[in-house]
Design a protein around this motif. Sequence first.
Motif, PDB file in Angstrom:
ATOM      1  N   THR A 201       0.683  -1.259  -0.047  1.00 47.78           N
ATOM      2  CA  THR A 201       0.022   0.050   0.000  1.00 47.78           C
ATOM      3  C   THR A 201       0.951   1.266  -0.063  1.00 47.78           C
ATOM      4  N   GLN A 202       0.143   2.468  -0.495  1.00 43.46           N
ATOM      5  CA  GLN A 202       1.191   3.533  -0.457  1.00 43.46           C
ATOM      6  C   GLN A 202       1.305   4.048   1.111  1.00 43.46           C
ATOM      7  N   SER A 203       0.480   4.035   1.642  1.00 42.27           N
ATOM      8  CA  SER A 203       0.501   4.206   3.343  1.00 42.27           C
ATOM      9  C   SER A 203       1.835   3.325   3.805  1.00 42.27           C
ATOM     10  N   THR A 204       1.887   2.043   3.378  1.00 40.28           N
ATOM     11  CA  THR A 204       3.097   1.436   3.907  1.00 40.28           C
ATOM     12  C   THR A 204       4.372   2.048   3.603  1.00 40.28           C
ATOM     13  N   LEU A 205       4.496   2.677   2.160  1.00 40.30           N
ATOM     14  CA  LEU A 205       5.528   3.072   1.836  1.00 40.30           C
ATOM     15  C   LEU A 205       5.941   4.492   2.633  1.00 40.30           C
ATOM     16  N   ASN A 206       4.930   5.014   2.517  1.00 40.92           N
ATOM     17  CA  ASN A 206       5.152   6.600   2.995  1.00 40.92           C
ATOM     18  C   ASN A 206       5.584   6.541   4.450  1.00 40.92           C
ATOM     19  N   ASN A 207       4.986   5.474   5.225  1.00 42.73           N
ATOM     20  CA  ASN A 207       5.342   5.361   6.586  1.00 42.73           C
ATOM     21  C   ASN A 207       6.748   5.153   6.852  1.00 42.73           C
ATOM     22  N   LEU A 208       7.113   4.399   5.978  1.00 44.00           N
ATOM     23  CA  LEU A 208       8.670   3.861   5.707  1.00 44.00           C
ATOM     24  C   LEU A 208       9.477   5.286   5.869  1.00 44.00           C
ATOM     25  N   TYR A 209       9.251   6.221   4.942  1.00 44.28           N
ATOM     26  CA  TYR A 209       9.534   7.358   4.640  1.00 44.28           C
ATOM     27  C   TYR A 209       9.652   8.398   5.872  1.00 44.28           C
ATOM     28  N   SER A 210       8.418   8.586   6.365  1.00 43.05           N
ATOM     29  CA  SER A 210       8.084   9.618   7.268  1.00 43.05           C
ATOM     30  C   SER A 210       8.631   8.974   8.774  1.00 43.05           C
ATOM     31  N   ARG A 211       8.645   7.766   8.980  1.00 49.18           N
ATOM     32  CA  ARG A 211       9.226   7.502  10.266  1.00 49.18           C
ATOM     33  C   ARG A 211      10.805   6.954   9.930  1.00 49.18           C
ATOM     34  N   LYS A 212      11.111   7.108   8.880  1.00 50.06           N
ATOM     35  CA  LYS A 212      12.801   6.607   8.606  1.00 50.06           C
ATOM     36  C   LYS A 212      12.816   5.370   9.311  1.00 50.06           C
ATOM     37  N   THR A 213      11.961   4.495   9.081  1.00 50.57           N
ATOM     38  CA  THR A 213      12.400   3.110   9.646  1.00 50.57           C
ATOM     39  C   THR A 213      12.638   2.227   8.562  1.00 50.57           C
ATOM     40  N   GLU A 214      13.371   1.163   8.808  1.00 55.43           N
ATOM     41  CA  GLU A 214      13.987  -0.028   7.786  1.00 55.43           C
ATOM     42  C   GLU A 214      12.603  -0.892   7.576  1.00 55.43           C
ATOM     43  N   PRO A 215      12.258  -1.234   6.360  1.00 59.66           N
ATOM     44  CA  PRO A 215      11.326  -2.095   6.065  1.00 59.66           C
ATOM     45  C   PRO A 215      11.559  -3.688   6.642  1.00 59.66           C
ATOM     46  N   LYS A 216      10.383  -4.374   6.816  1.00 60.77           N
ATOM     47  CA  LYS A 216      10.597  -5.632   7.196  1.00 60.77           C
ATOM     48  C   LYS A 216      11.202  -6.465   6.086  1.00 60.77           C
ATOM     49  N   ILE A 217      11.764  -7.638   6.209  1.00 59.41           N
ATOM     50  CA  ILE A 217      12.446  -8.421   5.193  1.00 59.41           C
ATOM     51  C   ILE A 217      11.259  -8.635   4.097  1.00 59.41           C
ATOM     52  N   SER A 218      10.262  -9.122   4.511  1.00 62.48           N
ATOM     53  CA  SER A 218       8.869  -9.066   3.669  1.00 62.48           C
ATOM     54  C   SER A 218       8.684  -8.134   2.659  1.00 62.48           C
ATOM     55  N   THR A 219       8.466  -6.868   3.304  1.00 65.04           N
ATOM     56  CA  THR A 219       8.453  -5.707   2.677  1.00 65.04           C
ATOM     57  C   THR A 219       9.567  -5.261   1.535  1.00 65.04           C
ATOM     58  N   LEU A 220      10.583  -5.667   2.173  1.00 62.72           N
ATOM     59  CA  LEU A 220      11.876  -5.263   0.982  1.00 62.72           C
ATOM     60  C   LEU A 220      12.003  -6.244   0.129  1.00 62.72           C
ATOM     61  N   ARG A 221      11.574  -7.380   0.271  1.00 58.63           N
ATOM     62  CA  ARG A 221      11.313  -8.288  -0.892  1.00 58.63           C
ATOM     63  C   ARG A 221      10.208  -8.110  -1.769  1.00 58.63           C
ATOM     64  N   ALA A 222       9.290  -7.468  -1.530  1.00 57.69           N
ATOM     65  CA  ALA A 222       8.301  -7.074  -2.235  1.00 57.69           C
ATOM     66  C   ALA A 222       8.745  -5.649  -3.196  1.00 57.69           C
ATOM     67  N   ILE A 223       9.659  -5.148  -2.370  1.00 55.75           N
ATOM     68  CA  ILE A 223      10.075  -3.775  -3.132  1.00 55.75           C
ATOM     69  C   ILE A 223      11.310  -4.192  -4.123  1.00 55.75           C
ATOM     70  N   CYS A 224      12.012  -5.149  -3.599  1.00 55.79           N
ATOM     71  CA  CYS A 224      13.165  -5.722  -4.895  1.00 55.79           C
ATOM     72  C   CYS A 224      12.479  -6.406  -5.650  1.00 55.79           C
ATOM     73  N   GLY A 225      11.413  -7.203  -5.676  1.00 58.34           N
ATOM     74  CA  GLY A 225      10.689  -7.767  -6.649  1.00 58.34           C
ATOM     75  C   GLY A 225      10.230  -6.759  -7.741  1.00 58.34           C
ATOM     76  N   ALA A 226       9.633  -5.600  -7.089  1.00 57.00           N
ATOM     77  CA  ALA A 226       9.218  -4.551  -8.225  1.00 57.00           C
ATOM     78  C   ALA A 226      10.305  -4.048  -9.011  1.00 57.00           C
ATOM     79  N   PHE A 227      11.239  -3.932  -8.494  1.00 58.18           N
ATOM     80  CA  PHE A 227      12.604  -3.563  -9.040  1.00 58.18           C
ATOM     81  C   PHE A 227      13.354  -4.660 -10.014  1.00 58.18           C
ATOM     82  N   GLY A 228      12.680  -5.899  -9.964  1.00 55.53           N
ATOM     83  CA  GLY A 228      13.601  -7.111 -10.494  1.00 55.53           C
ATOM     84  C   GLY A 228      14.859  -7.258 -10.127  1.00 55.53           C
ATOM     85  N   ILE A 229      14.900  -7.232  -8.744  1.00 53.77           N
ATOM     86  CA  ILE A 229      16.327  -7.801  -8.230  1.00 53.77           C
ATOM     87  C   ILE A 229      15.961  -8.361  -7.014  1.00 53.77           C
ATOM     88  N   SER A 230      17.053  -9.240  -6.504  1.00 52.77           N
ATOM     89  CA  SER A 230      16.694 -10.143  -5.360  1.00 52.77           C
ATOM     90  C   SER A 230      17.273  -9.419  -4.142  1.00 52.77           C
TER      91      SER A 230
END
Length: 94
Positions: free
Chosen positions: A28-57
Motif C-alpha cells: 500500500t502507498q501508506s506502507t511506503l509513506n510510513n517508511l519514509y516519514s518514520r525513517k524506519t527500515e522495512p521488514k524483510i517481507s516488505t523489502l522482498r516485495a520492493i526488490c521484486g518490483a525492481f526486478g532484483i533479489s
Amino acid sequence: MKVLEKIEALRKEKGWSINYLAMESGLTQSTLNNLYSRKTEPKISTLRAICGAFGISLSDFFKEEENEDELVRRVKVLSQENKNALLQLVKNLR
C-alpha cells in the motif's frame, strides 16, 4: 548507503513515484509513506516485495554496498600517489 536511501535511489532511477512503486510491489502507498516519514527500515517481507518490483533479489539489493565497502578498504591501503592517480582517473570517467 542505507536501505531507505537505496530504495529512493532505485525509485528515482526508474522515474517511479511512491504510488507506482506501491502498485508494482503490491504494497500500500501508506506502507511506503510510513517508511519514509518514520525513517524506519522495512521488514524483510516488505523489502522482498520492493526488490521484486525492481526486478532484483535481496542479495542484489545489498551487493552494491558490499562492493562499496571493498572499494573503500582497497583505496585506504593505497599510497597517496596512487590515491591521487585514482582520483584523476575517476574524474576523467565523467
